[in-house]
Design an enzyme around this catalytic site. Sequence first.
Site, short mmCIF file in Angstrom:
data_model
loop_
_atom_site.label_atom_id
_atom_site.label_comp_id
_atom_site.label_asym_id
_atom_site.label_seq_id
_atom_site.Cartn_x
_atom_site.Cartn_y
_atom_site.Cartn_z
N CYS A 1 12.85 12.99 -42.81
CA CYS A 1 14.26 14.16 -42.64
C CYS A 1 13.85 14.48 -41.70
CB CYS A 1 13.99 15.07 -43.59
SG CYS A 1 14.48 14.33 -46.09
N GLU B 1 -0.86 -6.46 -34.53
CA GLU B 1 0.23 -5.33 -33.92
C GLU B 1 1.83 -6.05 -33.33
OE1 GLU B 1 1.24 -2.35 -33.84
OE2 GLU B 1 1.82 -1.78 -32.06
N HIS C 1 -7.50 -21.17 -43.80
CA HIS C 1 -7.93 -20.83 -45.00
C HIS C 1 -6.35 -20.25 -45.67
CE1 HIS C 1 -11.54 -20.84 -44.77
NE2 HIS C 1 -11.64 -19.76 -42.66
N TRP D 1 16.14 11.53 -45.16
CA TRP D 1 15.53 9.81 -45.72
C TRP D 1 15.30 10.57 -47.17
CZ3 TRP D 1 11.35 7.55 -46.59
CH2 TRP D 1 11.04 6.13 -46.63
N LYS E 1 10.27 7.56 -37.88
CA LYS E 1 8.90 8.07 -36.76
C LYS E 1 8.52 8.65 -37.64
CE LYS E 1 8.02 7.63 -33.44
NZ LYS E 1 7.08 6.03 -32.07
N ARG F 1 14.08 9.57 -35.76
CA ARG F 1 13.33 9.70 -37.12
C ARG F 1 13.43 8.79 -38.41
NH1 ARG F 1 10.67 15.16 -36.51
NH2 ARG F 1 10.52 15.65 -38.98
N ASN G 1 13.04 20.12 -45.62
CA ASN G 1 12.59 18.75 -45.63
C ASN G 1 10.97 18.82 -46.75
OD1 ASN G 1 13.82 18.52 -43.87
ND2 ASN G 1 12.11 17.73 -42.26
N GLY G 2 10.33 18.49 -46.56
CA GLY G 2 9.12 18.05 -47.75
C GLY G 2 9.51 17.38 -49.42
N GLU H 1 8.94 -5.12 -37.76
CA GLU H 1 9.98 -4.01 -37.58
C GLU H 1 11.13 -3.67 -37.53
OE1 GLU H 1 7.38 -0.38 -37.17
OE2 GLU H 1 6.41 -1.09 -35.32
N LYS I 1 5.48 -5.78 -34.89
CA LYS I 1 6.12 -5.27 -33.98
C LYS I 1 7.42 -5.86 -34.11
CE LYS I 1 5.75 -1.89 -32.70
NZ LYS I 1 4.31 -1.04 -33.01
C1 AGP Z 1 4.51 1.62 -35.35
O1 AGP Z 1 5.47 0.29 -35.36
C2 AGP Z 1 5.16 1.99 -36.75
N1 AGP Z 1 6.24 2.62 -36.62
C3 AGP Z 1 4.70 3.17 -37.78
O2 AGP Z 1 3.89 1.40 -38.42
C4 AGP Z 1 3.30 4.29 -37.54
O3 AGP Z 1 2.44 3.39 -36.52
C5 AGP Z 1 2.60 3.98 -38.40
O4 AGP Z 1 4.07 5.39 -40.15
C6 AGP Z 1 1.51 5.99 -38.41
O5 AGP Z 1 2.38 6.52 -37.34
P1 AGP Z 1 1.30 7.42 -36.66
O6 AGP Z 1 1.09 7.00 -35.71
O7 AGP Z 1 2.60 8.80 -36.60
O8 AGP Z 1 0.01 8.39 -37.79
#
Ligand code: AGP
Length: 596
Positions: free
Chosen positions: A2, A468, A491, A69, A591, A28, A95-96, A475, A472
Site C-alpha cells: 500500500c 536468482e 536427484h 494492496w 516492491k 509498489r 498502511n499497515g 516473477e 527473476k
Molecule cells: C526481488 O525481485 C523480489 N521482488 C523480492 O524477492 C525481494 O527481493 C524481497 O521481497 C526482499 O525485499 P527487500 O530486499 O526489500 O527486503
Amino acid sequence: MCGIFAYVGGRKDAISLVRDGLKQLEYRGYDSWGIAYPKNEIALLKEVGHIPDKILEEPSSLALGHTRWATHGGVTRLNAHPHLSSNKKIAVAHNGIIENFEQVVSKYDLDMKTKTDSEVIPLLIEYFLEQSYSFEESVRRSLQELEGTFAIVAISSAHKELIVARLGSPLIIGETKDGFFVSSDIPALLGHTKKVLVLNDGEMAILSGSLELKNFYENVSLDPSFIEIDWDVSTAEKSGYKHFMLKEIMEQPKTILDTLQGRIKDHQPLLPELEGINPKRIIIIACGTSWHAGIVGEFLLEGLAKIPVEVEYASEFRYRDPLVEKDTLVVAISQSGETADTLAALREAKKKGAKVLSICNVMESTIARESDIVLYTRAGPEMGVASTKAFITQLTLLYLITAHYASKNKTLSVRQVQDMCDDVLSLPRYIEQVLDEKGQIEEIAKEYFESRNALFLGRGIHYPIALEGALKLKEISYIHAEGYPAAEMKHGPIALIDVNMPSIFIATRDTHTYEKVLSNMQEVRARGGKIIALATSGDRRVTELADHIISLPRTRYALSPFLVTIPLQLFAYYIADLRDCNIDKPRNLAKSVTVE
Ligand code: AGP
C-alpha cells in the site's frame, strides 16, 4: 505494498498532485486506489484497478490518496481507501495492520461498513470529536487505542489540516515553499523536493501552513530534523527505456561505481563502519533476491575471509529460537529496508544480544534505522518490482566486506586483497561488455518465450545466481522456473527434462566445479533437453554441449557471480516482454513487502 500520498499547502491543484503522487507509488504494487479531499463533507474518488490518466479537476489545497494492496478484505471499491467516518466528515488512509481492530470496534460500539481493519480509525476519530475534543486531540487519542503497525493520514472537512502518524510503517514528509507533501517513500517526493523528514515510530505531525511534530503517546512537541536526499529525480524516471527494469539493468555499471565510491583507498577496502567489529560467526538474514545475495556472501566470506556464515530466510529465523552467541554479527540485507520479515528477524537478533549490520538501499528506512551499523548500497531508487541493480550493489558490498575481513584476519595476503579491490573497480567495464551483447540474449529469448517451465543450474558460488535467475523469470514472466545446484538435478528434477524444458546452465570456467557442470550438461543432453549455457568466451567444450551460448568475459572467481547475473536478468526481461507481461508491476507482487 500500500502507498500513501497527500498534499496540503498554497497550491489549488491538490487532487492532481495526489493523483500524480499515487502514480509514482504504483511500482509498489496495488489493486485499488482512492483520493479524498474536503468539501462540505469529504469528497471521495475511488476505484478498483488502475489509477486513470485523467482525473476530476476541482480546486483544492488539501487532498490525500492511497493505493491498496489487499490484506484484510477482498479487492472491492468499498474496501479501497481512504475510509470515511459515519458522518462522512473524516477521511483516513492507512498502511499497515490494526491488529486489535475488533476489540476497538466492540469497546466503542463502532459501526463498520467495510471488511477492512482500517475503517476503525476514522470511526474512532469521529467518536472522540463527538466528545468535543479537537481534531488533533481526537486523532491522538485514537492512535493511542491502536495496536499493530500503521502509517496514517487523516483529514477533516472542517479543518485545513493534514494529520499524519507513524508506528512501524514508513511515512515521509517533504517540505516545499508551497506546502507539505506526505508519501510512503522518497522517490515519489523527488519531483517536488529533496528536503524530507522521516517520521519515527510514535510520532505525529500536524501539517497546515506550518509543521508541528509530536510524540502521540506523551503529547510532547518535538523538533523536526529534515534531511537532504541526494537521489536524482531522473533515477526515478524511465528516461526513454520501455521499462524501469531494463533501465535499471543497464544502470548497473554505474551503480557499482557509486557503491564503491570512497570505499576503496590505496587499493585497500575502506569500511570504517566495521572498525571494532570482529565477528567469530556471521548470520545473514534476508528474503527473496536479497537472500540470494546473502548466499553469494556466504561463499565469499567463508571462502576468502574464513568466517563461518549461515544464511537464513528472515521469516524462518524469527520463529525458530536461533542460537546467537556473543561475537555473532547478524547481517540484514534489504533493498527497501522495510521488509516486515527481515525487520522482525532483526529485532529478534537484537533481543538476543547480537550486533546488527544492515545492507540497505533506502536511506532512513526502518531496517537501516534499527541497525547498529548501516552500509548503504547507493543503487538509487529501484522502481521495477524485480530487483536488479539493488542486487548487484548488495553483492558489491558483500564483496567489499569480504575484502575487509580477509585483510583484517590475514586470510588473504596484502597483494591478494589489493587484487580484489582493483578487480572490482574494473568490473563495470566487463559488465558493459555483457550489456553490449543484449541483442543476442533477446534472440535466444525469442525461441523460448512460450516455454512453460525452465531449470536454472549452477554450482558453488553460481548456485545462488541460478536461484536468482529462476526467481527473476518466474516473477516477471509467470513461467514456472526452478533454480538448483546443478548436481541436485539428478536427484529429482531430471525427471522433468524433455525437449520442451530448457535448462539454463552457468558453466563459466572460473570455478573449480567447471568439469562437474559439464557432466551435468551431458546428463541433460542425453535426455533430449535444450541447453542455454553461460560460458567463458571461446570455450569450445561448452559450445559443443549447448544449443545456445551466451559468452562472458573471463574473470576471477569472486567476481564471477556479478557477471553471470546480467544475462539472466536480461533473459527474464526479454522473455517477459515477448509475453507482453506487466514487467515493472508483475501481478500479485509488491516492491516493499511490509506484512509478515
Ligand atoms: C526481488 O525481485 C523480489 N521482488 C523480492 O524477492 C525481494 O527481493 C524481497 O521481497 C526482499 O525485499 P527487500 O530486499 O526489500 O527486503
